[in-house]
Each structure stands twice: as C-alpha cells, then as structure tokens.
Write a protein that holds these residues in place. Structure first.
Motif, PDB file in Angstrom:
ATOM      1  N   VAL A  34      44.931  66.852  45.748  1.00 56.63           N
ATOM      2  CA  VAL A  34      44.665  68.290  45.852  1.00 56.63           C
ATOM      3  C   VAL A  34      45.960  69.027  46.241  1.00 56.63           C
ATOM      4  CG1 VAL A  34      43.924  68.615  48.282  1.00 56.63           C
ATOM      5  CG2 VAL A  34      42.770  69.850  46.454  1.00 56.63           C
ATOM      6  N   ARG A  35      46.855  68.339  46.977  1.00 58.79           N
ATOM      7  CA  ARG A  35      48.144  68.943  47.339  1.00 58.79           C
ATOM      8  C   ARG A  35      48.955  69.266  46.085  1.00 58.79           C
ATOM      9  NH1 ARG A  35      50.711  64.898  50.580  1.00 58.79           N
ATOM     10  NH2 ARG A  35      49.225  65.595  52.157  1.00 58.79           N
ATOM     11  N   GLU A  36      49.013  68.300  45.161  1.00 58.73           N
ATOM     12  CA  GLU A  36      49.726  68.541  43.896  1.00 58.73           C
ATOM     13  C   GLU A  36      49.160  69.748  43.162  1.00 58.73           C
ATOM     14  OE1 GLU A  36      49.455  65.026  41.425  1.00 58.73           O
ATOM     15  OE2 GLU A  36      50.104  63.783  43.125  1.00 58.73           O
ATOM     16  N   PHE A  37      47.826  69.809  43.096  1.00 61.23           N
ATOM     17  CA  PHE A  37      47.152  70.904  42.400  1.00 61.23           C
ATOM     18  C   PHE A  37      47.519  72.247  43.036  1.00 61.23           C
ATOM     19  CE2 PHE A  37      43.471  73.737  41.852  1.00 61.23           C
ATOM     20  CZ  PHE A  37      43.252  73.667  40.493  1.00 61.23           C
ATOM     21  N   ILE A  38      47.428  72.321  44.365  1.00 65.93           N
ATOM     22  CA  ILE A  38      47.685  73.571  45.080  1.00 65.93           C
ATOM     23  C   ILE A  38      49.156  73.977  44.931  1.00 65.93           C
ATOM     24  CG2 ILE A  38      47.873  74.597  47.396  1.00 65.93           C
ATOM     25  CD1 ILE A  38      45.327  72.846  48.094  1.00 65.93           C
ATOM     26  N   GLN A  39      50.067  73.021  45.080  1.00 67.60           N
ATOM     27  CA  GLN A  39      51.487  73.375  45.022  1.00 67.60           C
ATOM     28  C   GLN A  39      51.913  73.829  43.633  1.00 67.60           C
ATOM     29  OE1 GLN A  39      53.483  70.156  47.085  1.00 67.60           O
ATOM     30  NE2 GLN A  39      53.032  71.118  49.066  1.00 67.60           N
ATOM     31  N   ARG A  40      51.332  73.223  42.596  1.00 61.39           N
ATOM     32  CA  ARG A  40      51.619  73.670  41.235  1.00 61.39           C
ATOM     33  C   ARG A  40      51.236  75.144  41.063  1.00 61.39           C
ATOM     34  NH1 ARG A  40      48.185  72.728  36.887  1.00 61.39           N
ATOM     35  NH2 ARG A  40      47.172  70.999  37.969  1.00 61.39           N
ATOM     36  N   HIS A  41      50.044  75.512  41.552  1.00 62.28           N
ATOM     37  CA  HIS A  41      49.595  76.893  41.382  1.00 62.28           C
ATOM     38  C   HIS A  41      50.296  77.845  42.350  1.00 62.28           C
ATOM     39  CE1 HIS A  41      46.742  75.950  38.290  1.00 62.28           C
ATOM     40  NE2 HIS A  41      46.277  74.950  39.013  1.00 62.28           N
ATOM     41  N   ALA A  42      50.646  77.347  43.549  1.00 61.85           N
ATOM     42  CA  ALA A  42      51.371  78.179  44.520  1.00 61.85           C
ATOM     43  C   ALA A  42      52.711  78.620  43.921  1.00 61.85           C
ATOM     44  CB  ALA A  42      51.580  77.417  45.826  1.00 61.85           C
ATOM     45  N   LYS A  43      53.403  77.692  43.251  1.00 69.10           N
ATOM     46  CA  LYS A  43      54.699  77.991  42.617  1.00 69.10           C
ATOM     47  C   LYS A  43      54.590  79.122  41.605  1.00 69.10           C
ATOM     48  CE  LYS A  43      56.982  73.605  42.724  1.00 69.10           C
ATOM     49  NZ  LYS A  43      56.860  72.329  41.997  1.00 69.10           N
ATOM     50  N   THR A 145      34.315  74.994  24.675  1.00 65.01           N
ATOM     51  CA  THR A 145      35.635  75.611  24.585  1.00 65.01           C
ATOM     52  C   THR A 145      36.165  75.974  25.976  1.00 65.01           C
ATOM     53  OG1 THR A 145      35.029  76.477  22.427  1.00 65.01           O
ATOM     54  CG2 THR A 145      36.939  77.479  23.475  1.00 65.01           C
ATOM     55  N   ALA A 146      35.300  76.561  26.814  1.00 60.96           N
ATOM     56  CA  ALA A 146      35.722  76.917  28.181  1.00 60.96           C
ATOM     57  C   ALA A 146      36.053  75.660  28.983  1.00 60.96           C
ATOM     58  CB  ALA A 146      34.619  77.719  28.875  1.00 60.96           C
ATOM     59  N   TYR A 147      35.273  74.601  28.785  1.00 63.09           N
ATOM     60  CA  TYR A 147      35.491  73.324  29.479  1.00 63.09           C
ATOM     61  C   TYR A 147      36.831  72.718  29.077  1.00 63.09           C
ATOM     62  CZ  TYR A 147      34.456  68.366  30.672  1.00 63.09           C
ATOM     63  OH  TYR A 147      34.482  67.089  31.159  1.00 63.09           O
ATOM     64  N   LYS A 148      37.102  72.686  27.777  1.00 65.89           N
ATOM     65  CA  LYS A 148      38.369  72.105  27.299  1.00 65.89           C
ATOM     66  C   LYS A 148      39.554  72.961  27.768  1.00 65.89           C
ATOM     67  CE  LYS A 148      36.338  68.990  24.433  1.00 65.89           C
ATOM     68  NZ  LYS A 148      36.405  67.560  24.643  1.00 65.89           N
ATOM     69  N   ASP A 149      39.383  74.269  27.767  1.00 65.36           N
ATOM     70  CA  ASP A 149      40.456  75.168  28.227  1.00 65.36           C
ATOM     71  C   ASP A 149      40.825  74.887  29.685  1.00 65.36           C
ATOM     72  OD1 ASP A 149      40.642  76.345  25.819  1.00 65.36           O
ATOM     73  OD2 ASP A 149      39.725  78.262  26.390  1.00 65.36           O
ATOM     74  N   ALA A 150      39.786  74.789  30.536  1.00 67.70           N
ATOM     75  CA  ALA A 150      40.043  74.543  31.961  1.00 67.70           C
ATOM     76  C   ALA A 150      40.793  73.225  32.139  1.00 67.70           C
ATOM     77  CB  ALA A 150      38.734  74.538  32.744  1.00 67.70           C
ATOM     78  N   HIS A 151      40.413  72.215  31.336  1.00 69.64           N
ATOM     79  CA  HIS A 151      41.090  70.926  31.455  1.00 69.64           C
ATOM     80  C   HIS A 151      42.527  70.989  30.940  1.00 69.64           C
ATOM     81  CE1 HIS A 151      38.095  67.982  32.958  1.00 69.64           C
ATOM     82  NE2 HIS A 151      37.317  69.028  32.730  1.00 69.64           N
ATOM     83  N   GLN A 152      42.710  71.649  29.788  1.00 74.52           N
ATOM     84  CA  GLN A 152      44.057  71.719  29.219  1.00 74.52           C
ATOM     85  C   GLN A 152      45.005  72.527  30.102  1.00 74.52           C
ATOM     86  OE1 GLN A 152      43.192  72.975  25.205  1.00 74.52           O
ATOM     87  NE2 GLN A 152      42.517  70.889  24.727  1.00 74.52           N
ATOM     88  N   GLN A 153      44.486  73.589  30.707  1.00 73.80           N
ATOM     89  CA  GLN A 153      45.343  74.433  31.541  1.00 73.80           C
ATOM     90  C   GLN A 153      45.459  73.912  32.970  1.00 73.80           C
ATOM     91  OE1 GLN A 153      43.776  78.405  31.157  1.00 73.80           O
ATOM     92  NE2 GLN A 153      43.696  78.246  28.929  1.00 73.80           N
ATOM     93  N   GLY A 154      44.672  72.888  33.289  1.00 72.75           N
ATOM     94  CA  GLY A 154      44.737  72.315  34.632  1.00 72.75           C
ATOM     95  C   GLY A 154      44.337  73.300  35.712  1.00 72.75           C
ATOM     96  N   THR A 155      43.313  74.115  35.457  1.00 72.95           N
ATOM     97  CA  THR A 155      42.907  75.126  36.441  1.00 72.95           C
ATOM     98  C   THR A 155      41.698  74.701  37.268  1.00 72.95           C
ATOM     99  OG1 THR A 155      41.715  76.207  34.629  1.00 72.95           O
ATOM    100  CG2 THR A 155      43.833  77.156  35.268  1.00 72.95           C
ATOM    101  N   LEU A 156      41.127  73.538  36.950  1.00 73.49           N
ATOM    102  CA  LEU A 156      39.954  73.073  37.695  1.00 73.49           C
ATOM    103  C   LEU A 156      40.232  71.705  38.299  1.00 73.49           C
ATOM    104  CD1 LEU A 156      36.926  73.241  38.517  1.00 73.49           C
ATOM    105  CD2 LEU A 156      36.363  72.278  36.284  1.00 73.49           C
ATOM    106  N   HIS A 157      40.067  71.609  39.613  1.00 71.24           N
ATOM    107  CA  HIS A 157      40.243  70.325  40.293  1.00 71.24           C
ATOM    108  C   HIS A 157      38.945  69.996  41.033  1.00 71.24           C
ATOM    109  CE1 HIS A 157      42.503  67.077  42.186  1.00 71.24           C
ATOM    110  NE2 HIS A 157      41.863  67.373  43.295  1.00 71.24           N
ATOM    111  N   THR A 158      38.409  68.809  40.799  1.00 72.12           N
ATOM    112  CA  THR A 158      37.109  68.451  41.371  1.00 72.12           C
ATOM    113  C   THR A 158      37.239  67.393  42.458  1.00 72.12           C
ATOM    114  OG1 THR A 158      36.026  68.975  39.276  1.00 72.12           O
ATOM    115  CG2 THR A 158      34.810  67.576  40.788  1.00 72.12           C
ATOM    116  N   LEU A 159      36.546  67.620  43.569  1.00 70.22           N
ATOM    117  CA  LEU A 159      36.483  66.672  44.684  1.00 70.22           C
ATOM    118  C   LEU A 159      35.014  66.435  45.007  1.00 70.22           C
ATOM    119  CD1 LEU A 159      39.002  68.382  47.123  1.00 70.22           C
ATOM    120  CD2 LEU A 159      39.277  66.083  46.193  1.00 70.22           C
ATOM    121  N   THR A 160      34.660  65.210  45.425  1.00 69.14           N
ATOM    122  CA  THR A 160      33.257  64.982  45.766  1.00 69.14           C
ATOM    123  C   THR A 160      33.093  64.499  47.203  1.00 69.14           C
ATOM    124  OG1 THR A 160      33.222  62.684  45.033  1.00 69.14           O
ATOM    125  CG2 THR A 160      32.707  64.334  43.388  1.00 69.14           C
TER     126      THR A 160
END
Lengths: 336, 336
Positions: A34-43, A145-160
């Motif tokens: 999740v750190r990688e995800f956050i730092q990518r978007h923070a930049k 299409t929305a699902y593939k977009d979120a995955h391709q753009q890396g805008t959704l990160h899932t934690l359980t």
C-alpha cells in the motif's frame, strides 16, 4: 506478551490494544504494497481515498469455528468506491474478505449469477463457443470497461481483513502511510466495525464444546480508533465516518457525540431499514457561523445536518452512493 | 407466544423449540416449491439428496446488526452437490445465503473473478464485443454445460437460510416432505449449525449500545435436531452427518457418541485444518459382525472407521469431495 498489561477494567486504550494484541501475519507485506501505491499517487499530486467496507469478526476461539459478526454485505463501500474512481481519485479499497467489491458487485452469485447470461453455442469447426446474452451485453461492457481501466491505470488497490484485530492493525498502518498525502487524503470509513472484542489472552484454544449447557460470552470494548486516527496518525486528512442505528431517534445525537468526541469532519448517519434511500450528513458548522451564534446556549446549534433522500419508486436503478459521493466531494473540496 | 413455555433450564427439546420460536416468513412458500420438486422425482423413482451447506447465524438483536456465526464458506456442501448431480441424483441444495454454490463456486469474486477473463474486443461494425480468454475457455465450457444441464433437467433445487432458526424450520419441513421418497432419500448434512441460540424472548429489540462497558451474552443450547429427524420425520432415509473439531483426538469419540445418541447411519469427521485432504467415515458395524463379536466387552468394537486421504501435492486439483461422494454412494447402495 504478558497478561499483566491487559487492563482489568475491560477498557483498552488504542495504545494498550496494540501493545497486547498480535498483528496479523500479512501486515508487513500489506503495508509495503500500500506504501508503493500511495507514494506513486502522492508524487503525481493525486487525491487518494481510503474506503473501508464490510463487517469485522470477533473470533471466540484461537482455532476459530465460531465468531461474532456485524451485519454488512459491503454494498455501501463497494458502490462508493466505484463512484470515487469515476470522480478521478485513486482508491484503497480495504474490505472484509468475500464482501462485495467494486465492479463484481453487479454480478452477485446469488442475485445476478453470471453463468445465467453466458450461452454455449453449438459446436462449429473450432468447437463450442461461449457468448454473452444480448440483453446483458450493454451493462457488462460498461462494467468491464471501467474495471479494466482501473486496473490499467493502477487507481484501485485492494486490501482484505477478516477479524476486528486485522482491521485495527491495517487501518493504523494504512493511515500512517497516508500521512504523506497531507490534505489530499480522504478517509471514508464505511466498514461495520465491532464495538466489542475478545482479547487473545481470554480466548479458548479449541472449539467450545456444547455439552456443558448454555454458552456465556463476555467481551471487552474495542478502543475508539477514531481518536488516534484524528490526533496522531493522519496529517490533515479529511475523515468521514458512518453511524448505523436501528433506532432513528439515536442517529443525530450519536453522530453529534462522535464529532464532539473525536473532532473529525463528517458523520454520515443511516438507519438500518432506510439506508438504501436516506442518509444524513452531520458536521460542525463553519467557524464563522459558530462565532456569530456563540451567545446561543444550545450546543446543538454548533452542528448542521443535511439529509440526502432518493426516490426508488421513481428511479429503481438510482444508487444513493452517487449522491453521497457528490456531497462528500463538495464538502472536501470546500475544506481544502 | 408466552414466555412461560420457554424452559427455565435453557434446555429446549425440539418440540418446545418449534412451539416457542417463530417460523421464517418464507417457510410456506419454500415448502410448497420443494414439495413439487420432490414429488416430481418421487414419481420417476429417482433418488433425491438433501445437501445442507454453510454456517448458520444467531442474531443478537431483533433488528439485527450483530450475530454469532459459524465458520464455513460452504465449500464441502457446494462441491459435494456437484458430484451428487454428476452421479445422477436430484439434489436439494439448502445453503446459507451468499455461501458457495455448485458451479459458480469455481468463480469466486475473491479468488477467481470472472471479470478477469472476459475481454473487450475493439469496436467493429456491431460495436464492442465481449469474449472469454482462451486459456479459461475449456473449464468454463465444462462448468457452464453442467450448470445448464442441471437447470434444463430440473435436477437442482436451491433453498437459502440465514439464521439457525431458518435452518431448523426448513430442515424439518424439507425432511417431512422427503418422507414420500422412503429409502430413496439421502440426507447429507454438511452445514455448520450453531450449537447455541438466543431465544426470541430474550433478544433486545435494537442495536446493543457500546457505551455501557463490556458485552455479556448468554445463549441456550439448540435442540439436537437429528433425534426427531431420525425417529419421526424421515421414513427410511439414509442420514450422513458431519462433525468438525479442532482437536483431532475428539473426532472419533464425538462421532461415535453422535451415532449412539441419534441412531443414524454415518458420521463424517473432519478436523478444521486437515479437512481438505483427510476425513473419517464412522458407522456402526454390520449387525452380523456385531453379533460375532458380542462377547467383546469393548463397546468401541461396535463401530468401524474408514479414513479417506488424498495427496494434494501430487494432484493439487483433486477434490476430496469426489472420494467422499463415492464412499457415500457405496454405503448407501449397500444399505438399500
């Protein structure tokens, strides 16, 4: 871990909680991802929303067969996450294992099974083919299409998570990581978190046997995690919490109580049976308004309420989360 | 409903249970639909299997926010139901809402989401098209074909429950309807049923508030429903029950105890962590064998055990339910 540090009055502070209850085994792995995800978007200066969703469990045994659970299919969180993505935010979707998820929520195996709208065509030279029933194609194309977009753009990160212990450790770790986002962080805490738990020190090792008559359970209070979230872990993040009640009369007083106690920005109140078409936003009034009416002895005038209602008879496909998200975005942007 | 008839010692007989606890609202509707299904297959002389699957909940409030639950994703029941259908039986699949179901179980939204193997093709004259990723096509075709067959032949009937109360009422109704099948009925009771419940007369109306310190719950024992099932409701049906334990040492004694107490045919014992690759069938020895050894003072010689083990390292796609079903069919046919 010593038993001596477990408080004898059953009241755990957040600090005591994390000092006495063990972290989930996957915490370090989950945190670094999740750190990688956050730092990518923070930049990129992108806004990031943490959506928590679904109920938490309280296991009664170390080898868990029985557990206390909180009613939640995860509809509110999964639906809201989709609208946050649509609005252009990056989303951390932290949800109860097997609760509803964005996109796949449209195809619940119980209410709208996808096997029902796949057809097997007769054999041709390439063998049988699978095709999608014509009437289902437009919606499936849109969701897919929305699902593939979120995955391709890396805008959704899932934690359980599963247990309330998983949830508390994960929420602390994620919110500490989100501190780098400053005011670009939104917390949308829709998970139904247990108010009670069984400290590890009190759990029985094996399945509780039923031969011994009735079952007695005594549980301790879960620490109020919003307090350290607001005061320590976040740096200017905007925090929206939820209150679910079955008694409509308690909604507003409980929401105001939470704002007074924790000092965060918004409580969304919803009554169990009306939650699909009615919610109430409760927040503190802007400071100016409070100053003007500071002579007013009624402390309730510090708060403002704003109801959202939709008419499902008129528009059965309307989702109230669309309106909730619009309001959230509006209040958040005003606050920045 | 009077409080006076609730037993003061917390021990409900099945009779007292049904006299004091209200039936689920959908019971009559569910019963008449399952009756049609059973009578259609009874006419054709077809064997019918009732598979129960998933955990049951015990709500703590009438307006339920919190509940006690039993650990079960429903894998055993959903998988076994598929193998019973494959073996040519008609199947009543009575499962916990949102637990795994036959066929769709292969495509859990968490572990194998179907949206991942659907592709959107580029727009052509007909617009975009949806297609199935080539590598997934063979398995999907197989699952889909078996699913469509079961639906077209009307061999699968699905019923859902949530609470332990729903489960008990539904089990009684279905087993009473199955009496017309005589010895052509198999009960395969794989659901994880709570041993404890909260009588309606003791439930709080609204969400229990957390402001008052710790939570105390006292629950009564659920009546042992196998007793009336064996003695009253069924007419020669073959009954297989399950015992899940976390202490391997308890498996055989608890299974024998259940056979002695209820007088049914088979208990399948499984230990929580080994259940995917090891189970034990426990049954009474054939009468002849018992007579021969009747001088034996050891009562344990009345029972025989037969272990099923599979090697998941060698064959990771093997499902132990395939072997369980073969054994069940064998014992049942021997018994007829």
């Amino acid at each position: 871990m010593s038993e001596a540090i477990v408080p004898s009055d059953n009241l755990f502070s957040a600090e005591t909680y994390f000092a006495t209850q063990p972290p989930p085994p996957s915490l370090d792995h989950d945190t670094s991802r999740v750190r990688e995800f956050i730092q990518r978007h923070a930049k990129e200066g992108k806004k990031v929303v943490l959506v928590t969703s679904g109920g938490t469990t309280v296991p009664l045994e170390l080898n868990v067969v029985r557990f206390l659970d909180n009613f939640s299919a995860g509809t509110r969180g999964a639906t809201s996450a989709e609208y946050f993505l649509k609005a252009g935010y990056a989303v951390i979707f932290m949800h109860r294992q097997f609760s509803l998820q964005p996109f796949s929520r449209h195809y619940s195996h119980s209410t709208h099974p996808f096997l029902d709208f796949l057809d097997v065509s007769p054999e041709d030279t390439d063998g049988h083919e699978v095709s999608v029933t014509a009437s289902e194609r437009p919606q499936l194309l849109e969701v897919l299409t929305a699902y593939k977009d979120a995955h391709q753009q890396g805008t959704l990160h899932t934690l359980t998570f599963v247990t309330v212990n998983d949830y508390l450790w994960l929420l602390r770790a994620v919110s500490q990581e989100m501190a780098v986002l400053g005011r670009n962080a939104l917390f949308y805490l829709a998970a139904a978190v247990s108010d009670f738990f069984l400290p590890r020190q009190k759990m029985s090792v094996h399945k509780i046997q039923s031969g011994k008559g009735s079952l007695h359970i005594e549980m301790d209070q879960v620490p109020k995690i919003l307090k350290p979230l607001v005061e320590v872990w976040t740096r200017g993040g905007f925090i929206v919490s939820f209150k679910l009640e079955t008694d409509q009369e308690l909604l507003i007083p409980k929401a105001r109580g939470a704002l007074a106690r924790y000092g965060h920005q918004v409580v969304i109140g919803n009554e169990l049976h009306r939650r699909k078409y009615e919610v109430v936003f409760v927040s503190k009034q802007h400071e100016k308004a409070v100053t003007e009416s500071s002579e007013d002895p009624d402390p309730s005038s510090q708060y403002e309420e704003s109801w959202i209602r939709i008419d499902l008879d008129k528009d059965p496909n309307k989702e109230i989360e669309e309106e909730i998200n619009k309001s959230c975005n509006g209040i958040w942007v005003n606050h920045l």
